[in-house]
Structure formats: structure tokens, C-alpha cells
Design an enzyme around this catalytic site. Structure first.
Site, PDB file in Angstrom:
ATOM      1  N   GLY A   1      -0.208 -14.546   8.238  1.00  0.00           N
ATOM      2  CA  GLY A   1      -1.604 -14.321   8.603  1.00  0.00           C
ATOM      3  C   GLY A   1      -2.217 -13.271   7.712  1.00  0.00           C
ATOM      4  O   GLY A   1      -1.574 -12.767   6.783  1.00  0.00           O
ATOM      5  N   ASP A   2      -3.464 -12.924   7.975  1.00  0.00           N
ATOM      6  CA  ASP A   2      -4.120 -11.919   7.149  1.00  0.00           C
ATOM      7  C   ASP A   2      -4.056 -10.552   7.835  1.00  0.00           C
ATOM      8  O   ASP A   2      -3.602 -10.411   8.969  1.00  0.00           O
ATOM      9  CB  ASP A   2      -5.569 -12.306   6.836  1.00  0.00           C
ATOM     10  CG  ASP A   2      -6.422 -12.519   8.087  1.00  0.00           C
ATOM     11  OD1 ASP A   2      -5.982 -12.126   9.196  1.00  0.00           O
ATOM     12  OD2 ASP A   2      -7.521 -13.075   7.956  1.00  0.00           O
ATOM     13  N   GLY A   3      -4.512  -9.527   7.111  1.00  0.00           N
ATOM     14  CA  GLY A   3      -4.426  -8.174   7.630  1.00  0.00           C
ATOM     15  C   GLY A   3      -5.307  -7.937   8.835  1.00  0.00           C
ATOM     16  O   GLY A   3      -4.904  -7.274   9.801  1.00  0.00           O
TER      17      GLY A   3
ATOM     18  N   GLY B   1      -6.323 -10.024  11.047  1.00  0.00           N
ATOM     19  CA  GLY B   1      -5.902 -10.757  12.230  1.00  0.00           C
ATOM     20  C   GLY B   1      -4.509 -10.381  12.676  1.00  0.00           C
ATOM     21  O   GLY B   1      -4.315  -9.488  13.513  1.00  0.00           O
TER      22      GLY B   1
ATOM     23  N   GLY C   1      -2.069  -8.859  11.045  1.00  0.00           N
ATOM     24  CA  GLY C   1      -1.626  -7.521  10.664  1.00  0.00           C
ATOM     25  C   GLY C   1      -2.089  -6.452  11.637  1.00  0.00           C
ATOM     26  O   GLY C   1      -1.298  -5.626  12.101  1.00  0.00           O
TER      27      GLY C   1
ATOM     28  N   GLU D   1       3.792   3.105   2.285  1.00  0.00           N
ATOM     29  CA  GLU D   1       3.984   3.153   0.829  1.00  0.00           C
ATOM     30  C   GLU D   1       2.690   2.626   0.218  1.00  0.00           C
ATOM     31  O   GLU D   1       2.427   1.424   0.243  1.00  0.00           O
ATOM     32  CB  GLU D   1       5.173   2.295   0.410  1.00  0.00           C
ATOM     33  CG  GLU D   1       5.447   2.351  -1.084  1.00  0.00           C
ATOM     34  CD  GLU D   1       6.504   1.355  -1.522  1.00  0.00           C
ATOM     35  OE1 GLU D   1       6.949   1.456  -2.689  1.00  0.00           O
ATOM     36  OE2 GLU D   1       6.894   0.487  -0.720  1.00  0.00           O
TER      37      GLU D   1
ATOM     38  N   CYS E   1       4.271  -0.643  -8.479  1.00  0.00           N
ATOM     39  CA  CYS E   1       4.070   0.741  -8.043  1.00  0.00           C
ATOM     40  C   CYS E   1       4.559   1.743  -9.083  1.00  0.00           C
ATOM     41  O   CYS E   1       4.085   2.877  -9.135  1.00  0.00           O
ATOM     42  CB  CYS E   1       4.777   0.988  -6.714  1.00  0.00           C
ATOM     43  SG  CYS E   1       6.558   0.700  -6.776  1.00  0.00           S
TER      44      CYS E   1
END
Length: 386
Positions: free
Chosen positions: A212-214, A216, A218, A256, A290
């Protein structure tokens, strides 16, 4: 899918279910997400859109599995990780193809970096948990190391296999149960992990996967009162939101987040070697890393020499299809990421930095795909956006 006459791009990866309580079940969040091949801009797969209700089901499954899993001897927990690593290693070529298509990393790097390294980490978790003293006497005190409970893991798209394994492997080894929400941009290898865990007989509910997306799935995962800890890797802005939402239920949070990694080269360094290493690190995985050394600081009197070396190294990065053996720089992961990077390149010109090589235009010979030229700027001052 890999190593066949059809080629690595022939397979379409459609996942119609999410993984909850040891079973593949339907999601209730509506229209699924298309997964796009970063090189061809074509749809290469599809994953379900999980809802708040799906997250609630997954958390309940993880909560129900926690007492039994946490009571299992550490060596037995590690054995499940070791067996899953073996299953995934047999599919390493297929997984490397997936990552190259989703993320754009050259295939010759995707196999060792994106697949084999994480599998090695699973083996390390299995070994370490069998050796770890969960109970120690320290003088007149007793030190107990106990699993925290249900862990919600939200992972990014740049190293989709590595970050899922890093979070899930450590949590399961410690005796926690997990609900994973992978990035909707590069979710496919997370489904491969779920399949491996099911094949090795991991107890139901120990590992759960809700795509799913952030905003929703997330956010629902972070906010859920039965999640004891959230681990999140992603942007600083999203990390702030995770902290805010998690604070309402006083759960532990591990973040992070993004940064602007400085590479400081001192007077006594081998300038040529240092600059070459810096540029190569900067462009690893298209700079979507990163540890990318994106900001190089050199002694002022060595500025011209450093610029010349950086230009030469950047221009040696062959841009192209990740499956071509000579490619050193593949596409960005998505149109949004490409546009964001190109926007920064344009901003550098507008704000007066010196364009050494590259630019905002698409690389020559790449009419499609989310490609960006390897670009170097000089004379960037602290007040500039770059």
C-alpha cells in the site's frame, strides 16, 4: 524470467493478494498499484492496495502469533531464517532481474548488492541469535533481553530487498512478529520473501505483508495501538510524520532518514584516488543510495585538479539499459524521482553554480526510461539549493 530465451523483461508479476496470518488474502483498499519498469516505462507488475482494515487484520495476526514465536528457542527461530535464505538463494537470478527492472540498478551489481548481500545478512542473524545471551547475571543484577512485541516495518524503494531483510530478519531473530509495508514503487521482492517464509513453514502470523502507500497502509500501521515498535527508512519529511503519529501511542520508533552526505578530502590525501572514489560512490545505484558521497569538499588550491578528475570519472559512466553488460548507470526508479533530480540540476544552473558535465536533458540515445545524465557541478556555495 531469468536466464531464458525470452529475456528478463518478458515476465509480468501480478500479485492479487496480501499475506496475513500465513495465508494469501484479498486486500480491501481499492485499485491496485502498477509497478513500472524504470527502463521501458511499461507496467511490469501489479500489487494490491492495502487498507486500514487490512493493516488491522495483519496486526491482530502478528499479536496472536507473538507469544508462541517469542517462546521458541532462539536457535529454532534462526533456523527458519537460514532455511528461507536457502530458498531465496535458489531464486537469486530472478530476484536480481526484478530489482534491476524496478529500481534501475545495473544487473551485474543488482545480484551481489541487492540480493546476495541481504541473503548473507539473514544467515548472520540466524547465527548471532543462536549465540546471543538473552539472560545474563551482572553482579547482583539480572539482565534480560526480551522481544519488544509486534514490529511495523516500512521500507524504501532504493534497496527494496536489503531493507526488508534488515528489518524483518533482526526482528524475527529477536522473537518479535512483523507487519511489513514495502514501498509501492518497488514492492515485488517483498512478496518473494513472503513466499519463501510460507514454504519453510514459518508459523502463521509471524510475518505479514500489506502492500500500500504511505498515506493509507503506512499511516495505519504507525498509528495502530497494538504495534509496539515502528522501523522506517525514507525521507526526512515522512520520518517526521511517523514520529508524530507514533507518539500518540508512545511506541518505540527507529528512523533512518535522508541526508546530504559530505565527502571531505584533506590536503594530504591522494587527490586523484579520493576524487575517483567519491564520484563512483556518488553514482552507485544512480545516486539513490544513503551512502552516496554527493557533496565533495576539497582544498581550494586543488579545486581545478579535483574538477578535472571528477569530470573524467563522471563521463566514464555509461548510461543505458541495466541488462546491458557495459552499463554503469541505469535509470532513476520513477518519473517522479527523475523529475526531482532534473529539477535540482536545473536549479544549479539558475543559482550560478558551474556545470562541469551533464545537465538536465535526457542522456543521448535514451528516448524513454527515467534516465538522468551523470552530472557534476563546481563552485557550489552554502546558500545554493544544491
Amino acid at each position: 524470467m531469468s536466464g531464458t530465451s525470452e529475456g528478463p523483461r518478458q515476465a509480468f508479476h501480478a500479485h492479487e493478494s496480501i499475506f496475513i496470518g500465513g495465508e494469501w488474502v484479498s486486500a480491501t483498499g481499492g485499485a491496485p498499484f502498477d509497478v513500472i519498469d524504470a527502463t521501458t516505462e511499461e507496467v511490469m507488475g501489479r500489487v494490491p492496495r492495502g487498507s486500514e482494515a487490512d493493516v488491522d487484520r495483519a496486526v491482530k495476526a502478528a499479536r496472536g502469533a507473538f507469544p508462541g514465536w517469542s517462546a521458541l528457542p532462539p536457535a529454532e527461530r534462526g533456523a527458519f531464517l537460514r532455511e528461507a535464505a536457502g530458498v531465496l538463494k535458489a531464486r537469486a537470478d530472478t530476484l536480481a532481474d526484478l530489482v534491476s527492472r524496478e529500481v534501475g540498478m545495473p544487473r551485474k551489481l543488482a545480484l551481489p548488492v541487492q540480493v546476495l548481500l541481504p541473503l548473507g545478512n539473514l544467515g548472520t542473524f540466524a547465527k548471532r541469535v543462536a549465540e546471543m545471551p538473552f539472560e545474563q547475571e551482572l553482579g547482583s543484577s539480572l539482565l534480560l533481553r526480551e522481544p519488544i512485541g509486534v514490529v511495523g516495518a516500512i521500507t524504501p524503494w532504493n534497496y527494496p530487498r536489503h531493507q526488508v531483510v534488515a528489518k524483518v530478519g533482526a526482528a524475527l531473530a529477536a522473537g518479535c512478529t512483523v507487519v511489513v509495508k514495502p514501498s509501492e514503487v518497488a514492492p515485488l521482492t517483498a512478496f518473494a520473501l513472503a513466499k519463501a517464509f510460507r514454504e519453510v513453514g514459518l508459523p502463521p502470523g509471524v510475518f505479514n505483508l500489506v502492500s500500500g502507500d504511505g498515506a493509507g497502509a503506512g499511516e495505519a500501521l504507525v498509528a495502530h495501538p497494538d504495534v509496539d515498535m515502528v522501523t522506517f527508512t525514507g525521507s526526512t519529511g515522512a520520518g517526521r510524520r511517523v514520529s508524530e503519529v507514533a507518539a500518540r501511542t508512545i511506541k518505540r520508533v527507529h528512523l533512518e532518514l535522508g541526508g546530504k552526505s559530505a565527502n571531505i578530502i584533506l590536503d594530504d590525501a591522494d587527490l586523484g584516488a579520493a576524487v575517483k572514489a567519491g564520484v563512483k560512490n556518488c553514482f552507485l545505484n544512480g545516486g539513490q543510495t544513503c551512502s552516496a558521497w554527493t557533496r565533495m569538499l576539497v582544498p581550494a588550491d586543488k579545486r581545478d585538479e579535483a574538477v578535472a578528475v571528477a569530470k573524467q570519472v563522471a563521463e566514464s559512466f555509461t548510461v543505458g539499459d541495466p541488462f546491458d553488460g557495459g552499463t554503469r548507470l541505469g535509470p532513476m526508479v520513477s518519473a517522479a524521482q527523475r523529475d526531482r533530480v532534473q529539477g535540482y540540476v536545473t536549479k544549479g544552473v539558475e543559482e550560478g553554480a558551474t556545470l562541469v558535465t551533464g545537465g538536465a536533458e535526457a542522456p543521448e540515445g535514451q528516448p524513454r526510461g527515467y534516465f538522468v545524465q551523470p552530472t557534476v557541478y563546481a563552485d557550489v556555495t552554502p546558500d545554493m539549493t544544491l
